[in-house]
Every structure is written in C-alpha cells, then in structure tokens.
Write a protein that holds these residues in place. Structure first.
Motif, mmCIF file in Angstrom:
data_model
loop_
_atom_site.group_PDB
_atom_site.id
_atom_site.type_symbol
_atom_site.label_atom_id
_atom_site.label_comp_id
_atom_site.label_asym_id
_atom_site.label_seq_id
_atom_site.Cartn_x
_atom_site.Cartn_y
_atom_site.Cartn_z
ATOM 1 N N ALA A 1 37.014 25.876 43.343
ATOM 2 C CA ALA A 1 36.077 25.994 42.220
ATOM 3 C C ALA A 1 36.459 27.145 41.297
ATOM 4 O O ALA A 1 36.434 26.999 40.069
ATOM 5 N N LEU A 2 36.817 28.289 41.873
ATOM 6 C CA LEU A 2 37.208 29.428 41.041
ATOM 7 C C LEU A 2 38.501 29.128 40.288
ATOM 8 O O LEU A 2 38.622 29.434 39.104
ATOM 9 N N ALA A 3 39.446 28.521 40.966
ATOM 10 C CA ALA A 3 40.714 28.176 40.313
ATOM 11 C C ALA A 3 40.467 27.247 39.128
ATOM 12 O O ALA A 3 41.062 27.421 38.063
ATOM 13 N N PHE A 4 39.571 26.291 39.300
ATOM 14 C CA PHE A 4 39.249 25.359 38.213
ATOM 15 C C PHE A 4 38.631 26.113 37.044
ATOM 16 O O PHE A 4 39.030 25.931 35.897
ATOM 17 N N ARG A 5 37.652 26.978 37.331
ATOM 18 C CA ARG A 5 36.975 27.729 36.259
ATOM 19 C C ARG A 5 37.917 28.687 35.539
ATOM 20 O O ARG A 5 37.788 28.910 34.336
ATOM 21 N N ALA A 6 38.865 29.271 36.290
ATOM 22 C CA ALA A 6 39.802 30.223 35.691
ATOM 23 C C ALA A 6 41.047 29.541 35.130
ATOM 24 O O ALA A 6 41.911 30.205 34.550
ATOM 25 N N GLU A 7 41.150 28.229 35.346
ATOM 26 C CA GLU A 7 42.283 27.434 34.874
ATOM 27 C C GLU A 7 43.607 27.941 35.448
ATOM 28 O O GLU A 7 44.574 28.168 34.730
ATOM 29 N N VAL A 8 43.600 28.141 36.782
ATOM 30 C CA VAL A 8 44.811 28.536 37.498
ATOM 31 C C VAL A 8 44.973 27.619 38.708
ATOM 32 O O VAL A 8 44.026 26.956 39.135
ATOM 33 N N ASP A 9 46.148 27.605 39.264
ATOM 34 C CA ASP A 9 46.407 26.800 40.449
ATOM 35 C C ASP A 9 45.746 27.446 41.668
ATOM 36 O O ASP A 9 45.787 28.667 41.817
ATOM 37 N N ARG A 10 45.152 26.638 42.543
ATOM 38 C CA ARG A 10 44.478 27.163 43.720
ATOM 39 C C ARG A 10 45.438 27.933 44.621
ATOM 40 O O ARG A 10 45.081 28.961 45.183
ATOM 41 N N SER A 11 46.660 27.470 44.755
ATOM 42 C CA SER A 11 47.615 28.170 45.624
ATOM 43 C C SER A 11 47.937 29.559 45.065
ATOM 44 O O SER A 11 48.131 30.516 45.836
ATOM 45 N N TYR A 12 47.972 29.700 43.744
ATOM 46 C CA TYR A 12 48.199 31.006 43.118
ATOM 47 C C TYR A 12 47.024 31.935 43.418
ATOM 48 O O TYR A 12 47.205 33.098 43.779
ATOM 49 N N LEU A 13 45.805 31.405 43.288
ATOM 50 C CA LEU A 13 44.603 32.179 43.584
ATOM 51 C C LEU A 13 44.619 32.640 45.045
ATOM 52 O O LEU A 13 44.310 33.794 45.347
ATOM 53 N N ALA B 1 37.946 37.386 35.903
ATOM 54 C CA ALA B 1 36.682 38.083 35.667
ATOM 55 C C ALA B 1 35.719 37.201 34.881
ATOM 56 O O ALA B 1 34.530 37.117 35.217
ATOM 57 N N LYS B 2 36.221 36.528 33.872
ATOM 58 C CA LYS B 2 35.373 35.633 33.082
ATOM 59 C C LYS B 2 34.830 34.504 33.957
ATOM 60 O O LYS B 2 33.651 34.170 33.893
ATOM 61 N N ALA B 3 35.676 33.938 34.797
ATOM 62 C CA ALA B 3 35.253 32.848 35.677
ATOM 63 C C ALA B 3 34.227 33.322 36.708
ATOM 64 O O ALA B 3 33.362 32.553 37.135
ATOM 65 N N LEU B 4 34.314 34.600 37.095
ATOM 66 C CA LEU B 4 33.363 35.169 38.058
ATOM 67 C C LEU B 4 32.148 35.793 37.370
ATOM 68 O O LEU B 4 31.227 36.256 38.034
ATOM 69 N N ASN B 5 32.187 35.851 36.037
ATOM 70 C CA ASN B 5 31.114 36.431 35.232
ATOM 71 C C ASN B 5 30.903 37.915 35.565
ATOM 72 O O ASN B 5 29.777 38.363 35.784
ATOM 73 N N VAL B 6 32.005 38.647 35.611
ATOM 74 C CA VAL B 6 31.976 40.092 35.836
ATOM 75 C C VAL B 6 32.905 40.753 34.826
ATOM 76 O O VAL B 6 33.805 40.099 34.292
ATOM 77 N N PRO B 7 32.732 42.050 34.561
ATOM 78 C CA PRO B 7 33.702 42.733 33.701
ATOM 79 C C PRO B 7 35.043 42.846 34.434
ATOM 80 O O PRO B 7 35.061 42.966 35.670
ATOM 81 N N PRO B 8 36.149 42.814 33.722
ATOM 82 C CA PRO B 8 37.458 42.903 34.378
ATOM 83 C C PRO B 8 37.600 44.117 35.296
ATOM 84 O O PRO B 8 38.240 44.042 36.343
ATOM 85 N N GLY B 9 36.965 45.208 34.936
ATOM 86 C CA GLY B 9 37.041 46.415 35.759
ATOM 87 C C GLY B 9 36.475 46.234 37.157
ATOM 88 O O GLY B 9 36.840 46.970 38.077
ATOM 89 N N ALA B 10 35.595 45.256 37.324
ATOM 90 C CA ALA B 10 35.019 45.009 38.653
ATOM 91 C C ALA B 10 36.084 44.601 39.663
ATOM 92 O O ALA B 10 35.921 44.825 40.861
#
Length: 81
Positions: free
Chosen positions: A25-37, A56-65
């Motif tokens: 699900a996170l890989a889909f939201r971040a538009e990356v391959d699951r194996s990379y994640l 960070a955008k896909a997790l809805n947090v600031p990048p610094g998190a």
C-alpha cells in the motif's frame, strides 16, 4: 549501514506500521516498487531526498520525520518549564 540509513529505515517501518499500511500500500501511494521499499526499510539502500519527500507525502508526515533519531526509552525526558 550508516547511522542515518538505520534511522530512516526504522522510522519508515515504524510510521508505516503506525498507519497500519502494508508495504504494498505504501509503495503504491509513493509510486515506488515494493521491493525497493522493502530494501529501504531493511537499510540495504539509501533514499534520495526526492524519495524521502515521496515517502513522507505518502505517509502524511513532514520529510524530517523520517530523519529524526528515535527516542531512547531509558533516557529521561527534559522537563518543560
């Protein structure tokens, strides 16, 4: 694995789990391959600044998190005055 690489891996995994998201699900939201994640979460790969932003955008947090060192549960917290 470098210290910052480990911090990113731990935060990425923790934040994803806190949101009850699968890696798929996170890989889909971040538009990356699951194996990379998976490799980022295991600390095998370094994330670029752009990738940190996408995650960070896909997790809805600031990048610094993703870069914040984890709190040591045995270390007393600073008192607020």
């Amino acid at each position: 694995m470098s210290d910052i690489q480990e911090v990113v891996a731990l935060n990425l995994r923790r934040l994803r789990r806190e949101r009850r998201m699968t890696q798929t699900a996170l890989a889909f939201r971040a538009e990356v391959d699951r194996s990379y994640l998976c490799q980022l979460e295991s600390g095998q790969y370094n994330a670029t600044v752009q990738m940190l932003g996408k995650l960070a955008k896909a997790l809805n947090v600031p990048p610094g998190a993703l870069l914040e060192p984890p709190q040591d549960p045995h270390r007393p917290r600073a008192s607020k005055r």
